[in-house]
Motif scaffolding. Structure first.
Motif, short mmCIF file in Angstrom:
data_model
loop_
_atom_site.label_atom_id
_atom_site.label_comp_id
_atom_site.label_asym_id
_atom_site.label_seq_id
_atom_site.Cartn_x
_atom_site.Cartn_y
_atom_site.Cartn_z
N ASN A 69 -4.28 2.26 4.40
CA ASN A 69 -3.95 0.88 4.73
C ASN A 69 -2.51 0.51 4.44
OD1 ASN A 69 -6.67 0.27 5.47
ND2 ASN A 69 -7.19 0.07 3.30
N GLN A 70 -1.87 1.23 3.51
CA GLN A 70 -0.51 0.91 3.13
C GLN A 70 0.30 2.18 2.94
OE1 GLN A 70 -1.60 -1.53 -0.37
NE2 GLN A 70 -0.60 -3.25 0.64
N ILE A 71 1.58 2.12 3.32
CA ILE A 71 2.51 3.24 3.16
C ILE A 71 3.80 2.68 2.58
CG2 ILE A 71 3.92 4.95 4.39
CD1 ILE A 71 1.68 5.17 6.44
N GLY A 72 4.31 3.31 1.52
CA GLY A 72 5.53 2.78 0.94
C GLY A 72 6.19 3.71 -0.05
N MET A 73 7.32 3.25 -0.60
CA MET A 73 8.09 3.98 -1.58
C MET A 73 7.72 3.49 -2.97
SD MET A 73 10.35 6.40 -1.47
CE MET A 73 11.40 6.28 -0.01
N LEU A 74 7.49 4.43 -3.86
CA LEU A 74 7.19 4.09 -5.24
C LEU A 74 8.23 4.77 -6.14
CD1 LEU A 74 4.77 2.47 -6.47
CD2 LEU A 74 3.83 4.67 -7.14
N LEU A 96 6.63 1.37 12.81
CA LEU A 96 6.17 2.75 12.97
C LEU A 96 4.75 2.94 12.43
CD1 LEU A 96 9.36 4.73 11.89
CD2 LEU A 96 8.34 4.72 14.17
N SER A 97 4.43 2.23 11.36
CA SER A 97 3.13 2.39 10.71
C SER A 97 2.08 1.43 11.23
CB SER A 97 3.28 2.20 9.20
OG SER A 97 3.64 0.86 8.89
N ARG A 98 2.45 0.62 12.23
CA ARG A 98 1.53 -0.36 12.81
C ARG A 98 1.10 -1.41 11.78
NH1 ARG A 98 0.23 4.56 13.95
NH2 ARG A 98 -1.65 4.57 12.64
N GLY A 99 2.10 -1.89 11.04
CA GLY A 99 1.88 -3.01 10.13
C GLY A 99 1.41 -2.64 8.74
N ARG A 100 1.62 -1.39 8.32
CA ARG A 100 1.09 -0.94 7.03
C ARG A 100 2.14 -0.79 5.94
NH1 ARG A 100 -1.66 4.49 8.21
NH2 ARG A 100 -0.02 4.66 9.79
N ALA A 101 3.39 -1.13 6.20
CA ALA A 101 4.46 -0.82 5.27
C ALA A 101 4.45 -1.74 4.05
CB ALA A 101 5.81 -0.92 5.97
N VAL A 102 4.85 -1.15 2.92
CA VAL A 102 5.14 -1.87 1.68
C VAL A 102 6.59 -1.55 1.31
CG1 VAL A 102 4.59 -2.13 -0.77
CG2 VAL A 102 2.76 -1.69 0.88
N LEU A 103 7.35 -2.59 0.95
CA LEU A 103 8.72 -2.36 0.50
C LEU A 103 8.69 -2.29 -1.03
CD1 LEU A 103 11.90 -4.30 1.72
CD2 LEU A 103 11.76 -2.91 -0.34
N PRO A 152 2.16 -7.72 6.94
CA PRO A 152 2.62 -8.62 5.89
C PRO A 152 3.88 -8.15 5.19
CG PRO A 152 0.68 -7.39 5.17
CD PRO A 152 0.85 -7.11 6.63
N LEU A 153 4.20 -6.85 5.22
CA LEU A 153 5.34 -6.24 4.56
C LEU A 153 5.50 -6.79 3.13
CD1 LEU A 153 7.55 -4.13 4.82
CD2 LEU A 153 9.06 -5.86 5.76
N PRO A 154 4.54 -6.55 2.26
CA PRO A 154 4.66 -7.02 0.88
C PRO A 154 5.80 -6.31 0.15
CG PRO A 154 2.78 -5.56 1.11
CD PRO A 154 3.29 -5.81 2.50
N ILE A 155 6.37 -7.01 -0.82
CA ILE A 155 7.37 -6.43 -1.71
C ILE A 155 6.69 -6.04 -3.02
CG2 ILE A 155 9.42 -6.92 -3.11
CD1 ILE A 155 10.50 -8.56 -0.81
N LEU A 156 6.82 -4.79 -3.37
CA LEU A 156 6.34 -4.28 -4.65
C LEU A 156 7.54 -4.01 -5.54
CD1 LEU A 156 3.71 -1.56 -5.42
CD2 LEU A 156 6.04 -1.25 -6.24
N ASP A 174 5.02 -9.39 -4.40
CA ASP A 174 3.62 -9.50 -3.98
C ASP A 174 2.76 -8.48 -4.72
OD1 ASP A 174 4.15 -11.37 -1.65
OD2 ASP A 174 5.40 -9.66 -1.10
N MET A 175 3.41 -7.42 -5.21
CA MET A 175 2.74 -6.35 -5.94
C MET A 175 3.63 -5.91 -7.08
SD MET A 175 1.59 -4.13 -2.56
CE MET A 175 0.58 -2.93 -3.41
N TRP A 176 3.01 -5.44 -8.15
CA TRP A 176 3.76 -4.87 -9.27
C TRP A 176 3.22 -3.49 -9.56
CZ3 TRP A 176 1.26 -4.12 -14.25
CH2 TRP A 176 2.09 -3.51 -15.18
N ASN A 177 4.10 -2.53 -9.88
CA ASN A 177 3.67 -1.22 -10.31
C ASN A 177 4.19 -0.93 -11.71
OD1 ASN A 177 4.35 2.03 -10.39
ND2 ASN A 177 2.37 1.52 -9.52
N GLY A 178 3.26 -0.58 -12.60
CA GLY A 178 3.63 -0.21 -13.95
C GLY A 178 3.01 1.12 -14.32
N TYR A 179 3.19 1.52 -15.57
CA TYR A 179 2.66 2.79 -16.05
C TYR A 179 2.37 2.66 -17.54
CZ TYR A 179 7.56 3.06 -17.38
OH TYR A 179 8.79 2.76 -17.89
#
Length: 253
Positions: A69-74, A96-103, A152-156, A174-179
């Motif tokens: 559902n989503q493709i992006g850079m982490l 290119l991804s038909r609306g699945r990108a995450v920035l 939606p092109l959410p920003i992570l 719109d999204m947060w990534n932690g560890y």
């Protein structure tokens, strides 16, 4: 239900092996697919190991997958590209991804990437300043692009720094990534919630994603209890798709 994703590491591998891996992950049926934005191996192995550039990989993923559902850079290092250019790249990836990108974006941290590729070498204190400057420009440019994104092109935003990075998460993401372990993630989630309260934002608007290195039922349960909405497994070469299948089986935590 807990969402799951896979970050495929473009290190110590071949392009054929990378493609086989991401298509295998797509067949398994995860929620998201990622790679990383470095120019040299950043975390393990030899600095001379084979390595590939991430945004070109994302474009190939976008046109050779169908289920994720989503493709992006982490995550993208914000100092590696002009913010307006980055917005345009993400918009193009979205088509290119038909609306699945995450920035996905962060402050960056790897000195060698900056030195070897001719970018200004910034201190750990300067990098969050650059991210704070880039985010409004990215939002503005996305709004100006024609055609605009089709998804939606959410920003992570990735990072654990409570004083600066997590404030930027509250303000812009719109999204947060932690560890980290469950205790760490619980503390970071509370920090995001506090910043949201300070600026008057509903913290439920921000999806909480956590990067993990292994598939472990106890770890997965503890992170979900700590507030993780979405777990993303880092997958090293040679790519063990059985670990992805185990993660998929554990997604109903």
């Amino acid at each position: 239900m807990l969402k799951i994703g896979v970050q495929i590491h473009p290190q110590n591998t071949t392009m054929a092996a990378l493609r086989t891996a991401w298509q295998g992950v797509d067949d398994i049926g995860v929620d998201s697919l990622w790679t990383w934005d470095h120019f040299f191996p950043p975390l393990y192995g030899s600095p001379d190991e084979a390595h590939f550039e991430g945004w070109q990989i994302l474009a190939a993923m976008a046109v050779t997958t169908a289920k994720v559902n989503q493709i992006g850079m982490l995550v993208t290092g914000c100092g590696y590209r002009n913010p307006d250019l980055l917005a345009d790249m993400a918009r193009t990836l979205d088509h290119l991804s038909r609306g699945r990108a995450v920035l996905g974006i962060g402050s960056g941290w790897m000195d060698k990437d900056e030195v070897e590729y001719g970018f200004p070498l910034r201190t750990p204190a300067q990098r969050p300043d650059l991210l704070a400057e880039a985010l409004p420009r990215i939002r503005r440019r996305i709004g100006l692009l024609r055609p605009g994104p089709i998804g939606p092109l959410p920003i992570l935003i990735g990072g654990n720094g409570e004083r600066r990075t997590l404030r930027l998460v509250a303000e812009h993401a719109d999204m947060w990534n932690g560890y980290g372990d469950a205790e760490t993630i619980r503390a970071k989630n509370r920090a995001i919630d506090r910043w949201c309260a300070e600026i008057g934002r509903d913290p439920r608007e921000i999806e909480r994603t956590v990067w993990i290195e292994r598939v472990d039922a106890e770890l997965i349960e503890s992170l979900a209890t700590a507030g993780a909405d979405h777990l993303i497994l880092g997958l090293r070469a040679p790519y063990d798709l059985q670990s992805v299948e185990r993660l998929a089986a554990a997604r109903s935590v």
